[in-house]
Design a protein around this motif. Structure first.
Motif, mmCIF file in Angstrom:
data_model
loop_
_atom_site.group_PDB
_atom_site.id
_atom_site.type_symbol
_atom_site.label_atom_id
_atom_site.label_comp_id
_atom_site.label_asym_id
_atom_site.label_seq_id
_atom_site.Cartn_x
_atom_site.Cartn_y
_atom_site.Cartn_z
ATOM 1 N N GLU A 77 -6.194 17.627 57.855
ATOM 2 C CA GLU A 77 -6.844 18.255 56.699
ATOM 3 C C GLU A 77 -6.549 17.523 55.398
ATOM 4 N N GLY A 78 -5.745 16.449 55.467
ATOM 5 C CA GLY A 78 -5.532 15.611 54.297
ATOM 6 C C GLY A 78 -4.143 15.616 53.697
ATOM 7 N N GLU A 79 -3.213 16.365 54.282
ATOM 8 C CA GLU A 79 -1.854 16.380 53.739
ATOM 9 C C GLU A 79 -1.161 15.054 54.049
ATOM 10 N N SER A 80 -0.324 14.624 53.151
ATOM 11 C CA SER A 80 0.364 13.342 53.239
ATOM 12 C C SER A 80 1.446 13.347 54.315
ATOM 13 N N LEU A 81 1.578 12.220 55.012
ATOM 14 C CA LEU A 81 2.671 12.068 55.972
ATOM 15 C C LEU A 81 4.022 12.132 55.278
#
Length: 63
Positions: free
Chosen positions: A38-42
């Motif tokens: 969904e686009g959250e950063s690693l």
């Protein structure tokens, strides 16, 4: 998670590259994988130990 000396965007791109050669399920739970998709950063999803492991940094100290 803030990591001194690293640009978060550059670090996230590098982690993505490194995960291409590895099993993402080893590093991300199903919930984290969904958040990543969904686009959250690693950088926000991975633990500090996982980031060190991916970057090849030795976390053990020699006595």
């Amino acid at each position: 998670m803030v990591i001194p000396g690293y640009d978060p965007d550059d670090l996230d791109e590098r982690l993505e590259e490194l995960l291409l050669d590895r099993d993402r399920d080893e590093y991300l739970t199903a919930e984290e994988r969904q958040r990543y998709d969904e686009g959250e950063s690693l950088v926000d999803l991975l633990s500090a130990d996982d980031i060190r492991d991916l970057l090849g940094e030795d976390t053990a100290t020699d006595d």
